[in-house]
Design a protein around this motif. Structure first.
Motif, mmCIF file in Angstrom:
data_model
loop_
_atom_site.group_PDB
_atom_site.id
_atom_site.type_symbol
_atom_site.label_atom_id
_atom_site.label_comp_id
_atom_site.label_asym_id
_atom_site.label_seq_id
_atom_site.Cartn_x
_atom_site.Cartn_y
_atom_site.Cartn_z
ATOM 1 N N ILE A 1 0.836 -1.202 0.000
ATOM 2 C CA ILE A 1 0.000 0.000 0.000
ATOM 3 C C ILE A 1 0.870 1.250 0.000
ATOM 4 N N VAL A 2 0.581 2.156 -0.930
ATOM 5 C CA VAL A 2 1.130 3.515 -0.868
ATOM 6 C C VAL A 2 0.017 4.394 -0.320
ATOM 7 N N SER A 3 0.273 5.069 0.798
ATOM 8 C CA SER A 3 -0.762 5.914 1.399
ATOM 9 C C SER A 3 -0.118 7.010 2.233
ATOM 10 N N HIS A 4 -0.812 8.174 2.300
ATOM 11 C CA HIS A 4 -0.346 9.261 3.169
ATOM 12 C C HIS A 4 -1.091 9.249 4.505
ATOM 13 N N ASP A 5 -2.004 8.291 4.684
ATOM 14 C CA ASP A 5 -2.851 8.220 5.877
ATOM 15 C C ASP A 5 -2.151 7.381 6.948
ATOM 16 N N LYS A 6 -1.590 8.047 7.964
ATOM 17 C CA LYS A 6 -0.824 7.353 9.005
ATOM 18 C C LYS A 6 -1.697 6.387 9.800
ATOM 19 N N TYR A 7 -2.943 6.794 10.090
ATOM 20 C CA TYR A 7 -3.848 5.913 10.830
ATOM 21 C C TYR A 7 -4.092 4.630 10.035
ATOM 22 N N PHE A 8 -4.325 4.782 8.740
ATOM 23 C CA PHE A 8 -4.595 3.641 7.864
ATOM 24 C C PHE A 8 -3.396 2.694 7.844
ATOM 25 N N LEU A 9 -2.189 3.254 7.690
ATOM 26 C CA LEU A 9 -0.980 2.425 7.664
ATOM 27 C C LEU A 9 -0.761 1.730 9.005
ATOM 28 N N ASP A 10 -1.027 2.431 10.100
ATOM 29 C CA ASP A 10 -0.851 1.816 11.418
ATOM 30 C C ASP A 10 -1.737 0.593 11.600
ATOM 31 N N ARG A 11 -2.944 0.661 11.067
ATOM 32 C CA ARG A 11 -3.886 -0.447 11.236
ATOM 33 C C ARG A 11 -3.687 -1.553 10.208
ATOM 34 N N MET A 12 -3.107 -1.221 9.062
ATOM 35 C CA MET A 12 -3.111 -2.153 7.937
ATOM 36 C C MET A 12 -1.820 -2.945 7.731
ATOM 37 N N VAL A 13 -0.667 -2.374 8.087
ATOM 38 C CA VAL A 13 0.591 -3.006 7.656
ATOM 39 C C VAL A 13 1.389 -3.542 8.838
ATOM 40 N N ASP A 14 2.202 -4.559 8.542
ATOM 41 C CA ASP A 14 3.108 -5.108 9.552
ATOM 42 C C ASP A 14 4.562 -4.953 9.116
ATOM 43 N N LYS A 15 4.749 -4.195 8.015
ATOM 44 C CA LYS A 15 6.103 -3.955 7.525
ATOM 45 C C LYS A 15 6.107 -2.643 6.745
ATOM 46 N N ILE A 16 7.165 -1.863 6.916
ATOM 47 C CA ILE A 16 7.319 -0.610 6.165
ATOM 48 C C ILE A 16 8.552 -0.730 5.277
ATOM 49 N N VAL A 17 8.373 -0.364 4.000
ATOM 50 C CA VAL A 17 9.508 -0.266 3.073
ATOM 51 C C VAL A 17 9.606 1.201 2.660
ATOM 52 N N GLU A 18 10.736 1.823 2.997
ATOM 53 C CA GLU A 18 10.923 3.242 2.681
ATOM 54 C C GLU A 18 11.845 3.398 1.482
ATOM 55 N N LEU A 19 11.385 4.144 0.484
ATOM 56 C CA LEU A 19 12.217 4.477 -0.669
ATOM 57 C C LEU A 19 12.910 5.800 -0.361
ATOM 58 N N TYR A 20 14.219 5.753 -0.147
ATOM 59 C CA TYR A 20 14.960 6.944 0.260
ATOM 60 C C TYR A 20 16.366 6.896 -0.323
ATOM 61 N N GLN A 21 16.753 7.979 -0.993
ATOM 62 C CA GLN A 21 18.076 8.097 -1.596
ATOM 63 C C GLN A 21 18.406 6.907 -2.501
ATOM 64 N N GLN A 22 17.480 6.583 -3.393
ATOM 65 C CA GLN A 22 17.618 5.524 -4.409
ATOM 66 C C GLN A 22 17.855 4.132 -3.812
ATOM 67 N N ASP A 23 17.405 3.947 -2.570
ATOM 68 C CA ASP A 23 17.569 2.638 -1.936
ATOM 69 C C ASP A 23 16.311 2.300 -1.138
ATOM 70 N N LEU A 24 16.169 1.028 -0.786
ATOM 71 C CA LEU A 24 15.027 0.575 -0.002
ATOM 72 C C LEU A 24 15.482 0.252 1.423
ATOM 73 N N HIS A 25 14.715 0.746 2.402
ATOM 74 C CA HIS A 25 15.028 0.527 3.808
ATOM 75 C C HIS A 25 13.841 -0.177 4.458
ATOM 76 N N PHE A 26 14.095 -1.255 5.204
ATOM 77 C CA PHE A 26 13.032 -2.136 5.694
ATOM 78 C C PHE A 26 12.857 -2.010 7.211
ATOM 79 N N TYR A 27 11.586 -1.978 7.635
ATOM 80 C CA TYR A 27 11.236 -1.878 9.056
ATOM 81 C C TYR A 27 10.119 -2.880 9.340
#
Length: 651
Positions: free
Chosen positions: A217-243
């Protein structure tokens, strides 16, 4: 693994989106893909969906993996079929079997009419197809489709209406329903909440929580992401960072990672500095030359830790006002509006006062945008809308992005805002919204959704309005930009009313909630979190959900009073004119005091004043006196303006 990237590089012309990145999506994962506007989140989804080809490395997809991709470009699809039929396209295999069964029934009926014995082969085929239909659960597809469409906000009356009659937001819901019903192994959702109201977002949350497949999911809704996902992938400085956690976990974890890396960077920097001093001091000394040489080799081999200074595109949003309005900004009296049988409001009463920061909420179809347009004066209705004194309004409409002239440049579009600013001032303002240098000459048609939103926001604030009307201002903005916008609105000295489906954004900006219910505008005096808690409390006490804390009462059916002409009171008229002159004089005084205060503030920063302590103390004292005089004048003006409004009402 369902899909992913292996050592992948992707470029748009000279711009690198991703460099040597690896990402494997596993079955059952619910992933939030985040990053600043323009970093390439939507591009990554297109790569996963197979719409783009990597310039290096590989995009991996299992042959058996089915992928569903919801994106804004789908709005180009058009048909006269009913929305029910469009959504049921998800069951293409069932529909094929259904057609085959109908043909078999027709063939059997023809044999019966001709007096022929039933063909054993025909009966066997018919039995096999019935069994296949049963295995596919084909007899429940109508019910399933209706259930999903209703969950996304469609009424039964909508289901048979042609798809092409619906607006873009509703069309996107139909396509989302179709995708949900297809149940792909991997669901790619690009801003799915942009076109949903709060009840539909809550329904989608419940559905996706139990979704068996994987979701990105790509979303700007923090509440939605908090309820929906169990992993975050951040696209930053041409690389992927995993949480490995939801969005709140990501925020804390990223802060900790940055802190650790920053300490490591500082420690390494100190170590390198010490080694360099040692080398510089002893490289020419024979007894220490070998040690210096060893130190040089160590420095050459060291794996340098990067500085973690955040490289992020920060919008410098500053909502300014030219003048302060009266206490009452807008008043709606006996307001009614309907579209055919759809009654939006009926004999509604509401008012907006100076300092109000209102979130207008309610399910889609309740008329949030319509009420906003009524307040703005762009929507006809029956009843009265009364503007207060010195109200300078600016309207950011939901369709504002579509109303931008695609053939204009960014700078040309800003000139259409009617702010009276010259080109240099407009360029400075656009710089605050991340349009610098040649960016202002880009055509609107080549901009991304986020960039168009920034242009529309820049147009909205160009005129220094003291009253803002904002319809879905966070659509197309990334999470960081939404936070900056919320921060700017909190500092804004004016008043506003906004429509938004972003619960986090509402909770950070509103001090009053308006809800459209049963044709009335019901007011809750408090923020969104308090409003939610109140609703829960009422539900637990078994009270009607329509009850709100501290609602402002309004008459069920206002009684029209006959207008009785009154004799003109000359003394009252004279008093009114005198008060009008006083208000005008106070306005002139405030303008002069503001100018003087600005001059003295500028004087404080002058080098010749700042360098001389005595001069600085004198200048500082004068500035404080001017600021105090301005505050007193503003308070006097507010009282005078209130008195003027009272006198006008008595006329």
């Amino acid at each position: 693994m369902l899909a992913g990237f292996q050592n992948m590089t992707f470029e748009f012309g000279a711009r690198v989106i991703l460099e040597d990145a690896t990402w494997h999506i596993q079955p059952g994962e619910h992933i939030g893909l985040i990053g600043y506007n323009g970093t390439g989140k939507s591009t990554l989804l297109k790569l996963l969906a197979g719409e783009y080809t990597a310039s290096g490395g590989t995009v991996e997809r299992s042959r058996s993996t089915s992928i569903g991709y919801l994106h804004q470009d789908l709005l180009s699809f058009d048909t006269s079929d009913s929305i029910l039929k469009v959504a049921m396209g998800a069951f293409d295999k069932v529909l094929t079997v259904e057609n085959e069964l109908e043909q078999l029934v027709q063939e059997m009926e023809l044999e019966e009419k001709a007096g022929k014995p039933q063909s054993e082969q025909l009966l066997n085929t018919y039995t096999d197809k019935l069994h296949e239909m049963d295995l596919l659960d084909g007899y429940n597809i109508h019910h399933k489709t209706e259930e999903v469409l209703q969950g996304l906000g469609f009424s039964n009356a909508h289901l048979k209406r042609p798809y092409h009659e619906f607006s873009g937001g509703w069309r996107m819901r139909v396509l989302l329903a179709k995708m949900i019903l297809q149940k792909p192994d991997l669901l790619l959702l690009d801003e799915p909440t942009n076109h949903l109201d709060l009840p539909s977002i809550e329904w989608l949350e419940k559905y996706l929580k139990n979704y068996q497949g994987s979701v990105v999911i790509v979303s700007h809704d923090k509440y939605f992401l908090d309820r929906m996902v169990d992993k975050i992938v951040e696209l930053y400085q041409q690389d992927l960072h995993f949480y490995n956690g939801n969005y709140s976990f990501y925020e804390k974890e990223k802060e900790m990672r940055i802190s650790i890396q920053q300490k490591a960077y500082e420690n390494q920097k100190d170590y390198i500095r010490q080694q360099e001093r040692f080398i510089e001091r002893f490289k020419a000394k024979a007894s220490k030359a070998a040690a210096a040489q060893s130190a040089m080799k160590r420095l050459d081999k060291i794996d340098r830790i990067e500085n973690v200074e955040m490289e992020r595109p920060d919008m410098r949003i500053q909502f300014r006002i030219d003048r302060s309005p009266g206490k009452l900004l807008v008043q709606l009296k006996d307001a009614s509006k309907n579209f055919g049988d759809n009654q939006i409001i009926l004999h509604a009463e509401a008012e907006i006062e100076r300092g109000d920061k209102i979130a207008l909420i309610g399910a889609n179809g309740k008329g949030k945008s319509t009420v906003l347009r009524i307040v703005a004066g762009t929507e006809p209705f029956t009843g009265e809308r009364i503007w207060g004194h010195h109200v300078d309004a600016s309207f950011y409409a939901q369709h504002q992005l579509e109303s931008l002239n695609l053939n204009d440049s960014v700078l040309e579009e800003m000139k259409q805002a009617g702010s009276g600013k010259n080109e240099l001032e407009l360029r400075t303002l656009l710089g605050c919204f991340l349009f610098s240098g040649d960016d202002v000459d880009k055509k609107i048609k080549v901009l991304s959704g986020g960039e168009k939103a920034r242009v529309a926001l820049a147009k909205t604030i160009a005129g220094k309005a003291n009253f803002l009307l904002l319809d879905e201002p966070t659509n197309h903005l990334d999470i960081h930009s939404c936070e900056l916008l919320a921060e700017a609105l909190n500092k804004y000295e004016g008043s506003y009313i906004l429509v938004s489906h972003d619960r986090y954004f509402i909770s950070k900006t509103a001090n009053k909630i308006w809800e459209i219910e049963d044709g009335r505008i019901k007011v809750f005096k408090g923020n969104y979190d308090e409003y939610v808690e109140w609703n829960k409390r009422m539900a637990s006490q078994g009270k009607p959900a329509t009850t709100k804390a501290k609602p402002e009462k309004q008459a069920e059916e206002p009684v029209k009073q006959p207008v009785i002409s009154q004799p003109v009171n000359k003394e009252a008229k004279k008093l009114l004119q005198k008060q009008q002159k006083r208000v005008e004089q106070l306005e002139a005084d405030i303008k002069h005091l503001q100018s003087e205060s600005n001059r003295l503030e500028l004087q404080l920063s002058a080098p010749e004043i700042y360098a001389d302590r005595q001069k600085f103390l004198v200048a500082e004292s004068e500035y404080k006196k001017a600021a105090l005089s301005l505050t007193v004048a503003m308070q006097t003006y507010d009282a005078a303006l209130e008195k003027l409004m009272e006198l006008e009402e008595e006329q």
